[in-house]
Design a protein around this motif. Sequence first.
Motif, short mmCIF file in Angstrom:
data_model
loop_
_atom_site.label_atom_id
_atom_site.label_comp_id
_atom_site.label_asym_id
_atom_site.label_seq_id
_atom_site.Cartn_x
_atom_site.Cartn_y
_atom_site.Cartn_z
N ALA A 211 12.50 -39.27 -7.21
CA ALA A 211 13.06 -37.92 -7.00
C ALA A 211 12.20 -37.17 -6.00
CB ALA A 211 13.10 -37.16 -8.33
N VAL A 212 10.91 -37.46 -5.96
CA VAL A 212 10.01 -36.80 -5.01
C VAL A 212 9.94 -37.57 -3.69
CG1 VAL A 212 7.61 -36.12 -4.58
CG2 VAL A 212 8.61 -35.75 -6.83
N ILE A 213 9.71 -38.89 -3.75
CA ILE A 213 9.48 -39.63 -2.48
C ILE A 213 10.77 -40.17 -1.86
CG2 ILE A 213 7.12 -40.24 -3.16
CD1 ILE A 213 8.06 -43.11 -3.68
N GLY A 214 11.86 -40.18 -2.64
CA GLY A 214 13.14 -40.66 -2.12
C GLY A 214 13.36 -42.14 -2.38
N SER A 215 14.63 -42.51 -2.57
CA SER A 215 14.93 -43.92 -2.85
C SER A 215 14.57 -44.81 -1.65
CB SER A 215 16.40 -44.09 -3.23
OG SER A 215 17.23 -43.52 -2.24
N GLU A 216 14.65 -44.25 -0.44
CA GLU A 216 14.37 -45.06 0.77
C GLU A 216 12.93 -45.57 0.81
OE1 GLU A 216 16.37 -46.31 3.27
OE2 GLU A 216 17.89 -45.70 1.84
N ALA A 217 12.05 -44.92 0.05
CA ALA A 217 10.64 -45.35 0.02
C ALA A 217 10.49 -46.77 -0.51
CB ALA A 217 9.82 -44.39 -0.84
N TRP A 218 11.55 -47.28 -1.19
CA TRP A 218 11.49 -48.62 -1.78
C TRP A 218 12.23 -49.66 -0.94
CZ3 TRP A 218 7.85 -48.64 -5.21
CH2 TRP A 218 7.56 -47.45 -5.90
N ARG A 219 12.74 -49.24 0.21
CA ARG A 219 13.54 -50.14 1.05
C ARG A 219 12.73 -51.39 1.44
NH1 ARG A 219 18.73 -50.49 2.14
NH2 ARG A 219 18.94 -48.23 2.02
N PRO A 267 18.11 -39.88 -1.02
CA PRO A 267 17.50 -40.93 -0.19
C PRO A 267 16.12 -40.54 0.35
CG PRO A 267 19.80 -40.66 0.40
CD PRO A 267 19.49 -39.56 -0.57
N ASN A 268 15.98 -39.26 0.74
CA ASN A 268 14.70 -38.83 1.31
C ASN A 268 13.89 -37.96 0.35
OD1 ASN A 268 15.12 -40.18 3.79
ND2 ASN A 268 16.58 -38.56 4.32
N GLY A 269 14.26 -37.94 -0.91
CA GLY A 269 13.46 -37.25 -1.91
C GLY A 269 13.54 -35.74 -1.84
N ASN A 270 12.44 -35.11 -2.20
CA ASN A 270 12.36 -33.65 -2.19
C ASN A 270 11.50 -33.22 -0.99
OD1 ASN A 270 11.54 -31.00 -2.54
ND2 ASN A 270 11.20 -31.18 -4.74
N PRO A 271 12.16 -32.75 0.10
CA PRO A 271 11.41 -32.45 1.33
C PRO A 271 10.37 -31.35 1.15
CG PRO A 271 13.79 -32.14 1.64
CD PRO A 271 13.59 -32.52 0.22
N ASP A 272 10.66 -30.35 0.29
CA ASP A 272 9.70 -29.26 0.08
C ASP A 272 8.43 -29.80 -0.56
OD1 ASP A 272 11.58 -27.49 1.03
OD2 ASP A 272 12.34 -26.96 -0.96
N ALA A 273 8.60 -30.66 -1.57
CA ALA A 273 7.44 -31.23 -2.27
C ALA A 273 6.66 -32.14 -1.33
CB ALA A 273 7.90 -32.01 -3.51
N LEU A 274 7.38 -32.96 -0.57
CA LEU A 274 6.70 -33.90 0.34
C LEU A 274 5.91 -33.16 1.42
CD1 LEU A 274 9.49 -36.61 0.75
CD2 LEU A 274 7.27 -36.93 -0.35
N VAL B 34 7.54 -22.58 -15.08
CA VAL B 34 7.02 -23.75 -14.38
C VAL B 34 6.98 -23.46 -12.87
CG1 VAL B 34 7.87 -25.39 -16.11
CG2 VAL B 34 9.29 -24.88 -14.12
N ILE B 35 6.18 -24.25 -12.17
CA ILE B 35 6.10 -24.15 -10.71
C ILE B 35 7.36 -24.80 -10.12
CG2 ILE B 35 4.86 -25.06 -8.69
CD1 ILE B 35 2.31 -25.01 -10.52
N SER B 36 7.91 -24.21 -9.09
CA SER B 36 9.05 -24.85 -8.42
C SER B 36 8.57 -25.58 -7.17
CB SER B 36 10.12 -23.84 -8.05
OG SER B 36 11.15 -24.50 -7.35
N ALA B 37 8.91 -26.85 -7.08
CA ALA B 37 8.64 -27.61 -5.85
C ALA B 37 9.90 -27.66 -5.00
CB ALA B 37 8.14 -29.01 -6.19
N ILE B 38 10.86 -26.79 -5.33
CA ILE B 38 12.08 -26.66 -4.54
C ILE B 38 12.15 -25.20 -4.11
CG2 ILE B 38 14.60 -26.95 -4.57
CD1 ILE B 38 14.01 -28.69 -7.20
N GLU B 39 12.22 -24.97 -2.81
CA GLU B 39 12.05 -23.60 -2.29
C GLU B 39 13.17 -22.64 -2.65
OE1 GLU B 39 9.64 -22.03 -0.90
OE2 GLU B 39 8.23 -23.68 -0.72
N ASP B 40 14.40 -23.15 -2.77
CA ASP B 40 15.52 -22.22 -2.90
C ASP B 40 16.25 -22.37 -4.24
OD1 ASP B 40 16.34 -24.73 -2.33
OD2 ASP B 40 17.88 -24.18 -0.88
#
Lengths: 378, 74
Positions: A211-219, A267-274, B34-40
């Motif tokens: 969910a964080v790094i994206g499914s594509e990280a396992w390609r 596919p590319n996960g959570n861009p904000d977290a990354l 909780v902390i949000s790791a999603i901005e919107d």
Amino acid sequence: MALIERRIKELYERNPLSRRVVEEIHSVAGKLREKGFNHLKIMNFCGTHEWTITHYGLRSLMPDNVELIAGPGCPVCITPGHYVDLLVELSMEGYVIHTYGDAYKLPGSKPVGIRSLYDAHIEGGDVRIVYGFLDAVKTAARERGRKHVFFAVGFETTMPSTAVPLSKGIVPDNLLILSAYRYTPPIMRYLLEKVPGAHLDGILAPGHVSAVIGSEAWRFLPEEYGIPTVVAGFEPLDVLLAIYYMLKMLYKGEPGLINEYKRVVKPNGNPDALKAMRMVYEARDAYWRGIGVVPRSGGYHRDEYLKHDLYHYLGIEDKPVNDNLPGCRCGEVSLGLVKPTDCPLFMKTCTPSSPYGPCMVSVEGTCRIWAENLPLKL
Amino acid sequence: MELCLGIPAEVLETRREGELLIVKVRMGGVIREVISAIEDLKPGEYVIVHAGVAVSRINKDELEEILSIWSQIV
């Protein structure tokens, strides 16, 4: 009716589709046997997948030629013992240590004496269990006269907990972080390249890491190693369907990557977290307990954030010590080379209420999961 | 307190602490910040909360789609 049989019955009653997926798994596995696949090994990376498999007795539903193996997806289990040793020492020197409940009883490198933060707390150390990093931020802001340390254990799923607040500049100066973060794709590469006897026919990739790094990280798993890989959710039906997908890919001779957990994983996960993780942490070679040094697998604070880094603050080196506890086979269990029941300490010297080795500590540890679901049906 | 369990939760409220987005969520019967790791993130959305952080949105449409695919396959 035995416990596991009852759970399987409940599973089938609650979701009749499960029974049909199991029938399909048997059908494809039968065809694979005709093609000479007599022993297929499928590894689940994640401890929560292991819980689903063990709790619902999914191993007992598999055909004879399909073996489900637990992998290295328990961050507490592979967290180096010298981190615990250091935090135990600091808790006795007046530092406030903040830890997740999972790591509270994690033993350091000593087989006897004050072994864990739990032991340190009993001996007078100031150790506090937190739900998340936000609790440590609030406490440190309230108690500015003391130094606080957050024990940052985890994979990419947990990294945003410190990366996001650090990147936003809201962490109090008196809060230090011991980063025990580890990246997951490098350990799978290490397992496949460096560990003899670790042949795998399918990989159940972790849902929430992805969910964080994206499914594509396992390609890279299907493309470089030819291993069918499925990112899956944590319901029994998710896991069964993932196994079915893997067997189907094997039968067709077309190893690929399937994201079964699209409801959560992009596919590319959570861009904000990354973005926050890349800003705050850089990957360097790092030690995994019971396993060894894995290239570019540790999350270390970048220069801009060193004022919050515990090792930098203390001016000491992050140097592994021998933390293999005599008799404990946790390292081999984490790599899927042996089962918990192969360890002579399992449910004798080492139990969930009195864990000796790291794999019995966390709810994600394979030994703990097996111990809490006895009698097993394998 | 457990480190590795991702738990589905409903976003109830959002607030900012400096630049950090903090969300109040309901996880089963428990309400916590909780902390949000999603901005919107917005109230009414569903997320996976992991170790005190909202790490991913849950997409209800995808859930319905996958259920439909399952029923076609088996």
